[in-house]
Design an enzyme around this catalytic site. Structure first.
Site, mmCIF file in Angstrom:
data_model
loop_
_atom_site.group_PDB
_atom_site.id
_atom_site.type_symbol
_atom_site.label_atom_id
_atom_site.label_comp_id
_atom_site.label_asym_id
_atom_site.label_seq_id
_atom_site.Cartn_x
_atom_site.Cartn_y
_atom_site.Cartn_z
ATOM 1 N N GLN A 12 0.836 -1.199 0.000
ATOM 2 C CA GLN A 12 0.000 0.000 0.000
ATOM 3 C C GLN A 12 0.873 1.252 0.000
ATOM 4 O O GLN A 12 1.882 1.310 0.690
ATOM 5 C CB GLN A 12 -0.873 -0.026 1.257
ATOM 6 C CG GLN A 12 -2.161 0.720 1.123
ATOM 7 C CD GLN A 12 -3.178 0.315 2.187
ATOM 8 O OE1 GLN A 12 -3.088 -0.756 2.754
ATOM 9 N NE2 GLN A 12 -4.141 1.170 2.439
ATOM 10 N N SER A 93 4.675 -6.020 3.203
ATOM 11 C CA SER A 93 3.371 -6.046 3.860
ATOM 12 C C SER A 93 2.331 -6.726 2.960
ATOM 13 O O SER A 93 2.427 -7.911 2.680
ATOM 14 C CB SER A 93 2.956 -4.621 4.246
ATOM 15 O OG SER A 93 1.759 -4.626 4.981
ATOM 16 N N LEU A 94 1.365 -5.968 2.466
ATOM 17 C CA LEU A 94 0.344 -6.491 1.565
ATOM 18 C C LEU A 94 0.967 -7.255 0.396
ATOM 19 O O LEU A 94 0.410 -8.255 -0.080
ATOM 20 C CB LEU A 94 -0.492 -5.320 1.034
ATOM 21 C CG LEU A 94 -1.370 -5.598 -0.181
ATOM 22 C CD1 LEU A 94 -2.535 -6.460 0.227
ATOM 23 C CD2 LEU A 94 -1.845 -4.292 -0.800
ATOM 24 N N ARG A 118 -9.027 -8.643 4.711
ATOM 25 C CA ARG A 118 -7.945 -8.032 5.504
ATOM 26 C C ARG A 118 -8.125 -6.518 5.572
ATOM 27 O O ARG A 118 -8.033 -5.900 6.629
ATOM 28 C CB ARG A 118 -6.609 -8.392 4.850
ATOM 29 C CG ARG A 118 -5.347 -7.802 5.505
ATOM 30 C CD ARG A 118 -4.147 -8.221 4.647
ATOM 31 N NE ARG A 118 -2.852 -7.884 5.235
ATOM 32 C CZ ARG A 118 -2.157 -6.789 4.973
ATOM 33 N NH1 ARG A 118 -2.654 -5.870 4.151
ATOM 34 N NH2 ARG A 118 -0.974 -6.586 5.536
ATOM 35 N N HIS A 202 0.278 -2.647 11.382
ATOM 36 C CA HIS A 202 1.424 -3.370 11.962
ATOM 37 C C HIS A 202 1.716 -3.048 13.420
ATOM 38 O O HIS A 202 2.813 -3.304 13.897
ATOM 39 C CB HIS A 202 2.677 -3.157 11.101
ATOM 40 C CG HIS A 202 2.497 -3.611 9.693
ATOM 41 N ND1 HIS A 202 2.341 -4.939 9.362
ATOM 42 C CD2 HIS A 202 2.405 -2.915 8.529
ATOM 43 C CE1 HIS A 202 2.173 -5.038 8.045
ATOM 44 N NE2 HIS A 202 2.192 -3.834 7.527
ATOM 45 N N GLN A 251 1.433 -10.871 10.777
ATOM 46 C CA GLN A 251 1.902 -9.720 10.002
ATOM 47 C C GLN A 251 1.097 -8.446 10.305
ATOM 48 O O GLN A 251 1.635 -7.345 10.280
ATOM 49 C CB GLN A 251 1.801 -10.061 8.504
ATOM 50 C CG GLN A 251 2.439 -9.042 7.580
ATOM 51 C CD GLN A 251 1.786 -9.046 6.213
ATOM 52 O OE1 GLN A 251 0.577 -8.846 6.097
ATOM 53 N NE2 GLN A 251 2.574 -9.288 5.193
#
Length: 314
Positions: A12, A93-94, A118, A202, A251
């Site tokens: 993102q 991340s994503l 998510r 996070h 995560q």
């Protein structure tokens, strides 16, 4: 000589109106991939990514599936054009979902569903303006951790993205993040920038969302990936589908250890990385992390040609 590159998928923040437009004009596979995702979600992701409005594309609920589709689209074009199989994959991340889908750990359709859920869970975990994120420049990791400890005042405030040496993102409750920004200059930071995000990713504020996501992960079929995927949480490859699920749940409330991820890719000898998706965020971070690894961004035909040539001729 063929070089087997590391494939890196951005997360993102790399989205932009018009992303992958030139690549899509040359390769129908790009829009077809977005169309697949759109069918799963019941909304036109390609049109949104090309026409906006920007505010809508930047909403977590839309950004996450759009970025997943973008990464997978670049991967499909790469393979269609005879690009070399990677030695390893990772995602910021994503982007980890893109990596796992491309490596065959789960179907693209399931990845779209999971990422949409998510995003929904993350968005609903923290009300309105209660959370925030900020980028701190010019402080080492220990100094950022100390700043968070000193400014938390009983609230949640944590280092969450270790993006590059001297570039760490913090997240938590808005007032605590603001205190850290205000105190950052005295701590030696060159800059502190509040990020335009609606979700404090996070950090511990995401634990409840992670618990709910774990239920969805449990109901999704996973396989061991055919290409090694390094997880942000552990800097290791998961050894079972159950462990993949666990890493993806963790995560949500754990730091993105991107510096360690890149070093783990470069240490065994990888020298070429491909950033698969819009923008050059990971390319820029890579230059600051480990100069042994050359990362080439692939989001248009020119970048694709350069990367294909680099992987063919070493």
């Amino acid at each position: 000589m063929t070089t087997h590159p590391a494939f890196l998928f951005p997360g993102q923040g790399s989205q932009a109106i018009g992303m992958l437009a030139e690549l899509a004009a040359a390769f129908p596979q790009v829009q077809a991939t977005f169309d697949e995702a759109s069918q799963v979600l019941g909304r036109d992701l390609w049109r949104l990514s090309q026409e906006g409005p920007k505010e809508a594309l930047d909403q977590t609920l839309n950004t996450q599936p759009a970025m997943l589709a973008a990464g997978v689209a670049v991967w499909r074009v790469w393979r269609e054009q005879g690009g070399a199989m990677p030695s390893v994959m990772a995602g910021h991340s994503l982007g980890e979902y893109s990596a796992l889908s491309c490596a065959g750990a789960l179907t693209f359709e399931d990845a779209v569903r999971l990422v949409a859920e998510r995003a929904r869970l993350m968005q609903s975990a923290v009300p309105g303006e209660a959370g925030a994120m900020a980028a701190l420049l010019g402080l080492d990791d220990d100094a950022v951790a100390e700043l968070c400890r000193s400014q938390a005042a009983g609230q949640i405030l944590e280092p969450v993205n270790f993006n590059a040496p001297g570039q760490v993102v913090i997240a938590g409750e808005r007032a605590a993040v603001q205190r850290a920004i205000d105190a950052s200059k005295a701590a030696g930071a060159k800059r502190a920038v509040l990020l335009p995000v609606s979700v404090p990713s996070h950090c511990a504020l995401m634990r409840e969302a992670a618990t709910e996501l774990a239920v969805q992960l449990e109901q999704t079929e996973f396989h061991l990936p055919s290409i090694p995927v390094i997880h942000n949480v552990s800097i290791e490859m998961a050894e079972s589908p159950a462990l993949i699920r666990q890493r993806l749940a963790e995560q949500l409330f754990s730091p993105v250890r991107w510096v360690e991820t890149i070093r783990a890719i470069a240490d065994p000898g990888a020298r070429l990385g491909i950033e698969a998706g819009p923008g050059k965020v990971l390319t820029g971070l890579g230059k600051r992390i480990d100069k042994r690894l050359t990362i080439l961004p692939v989001f248009d035909p020119e970048g694709l040609s350069s990367a294909l040539e680099a992987s063919t001729h070493g």
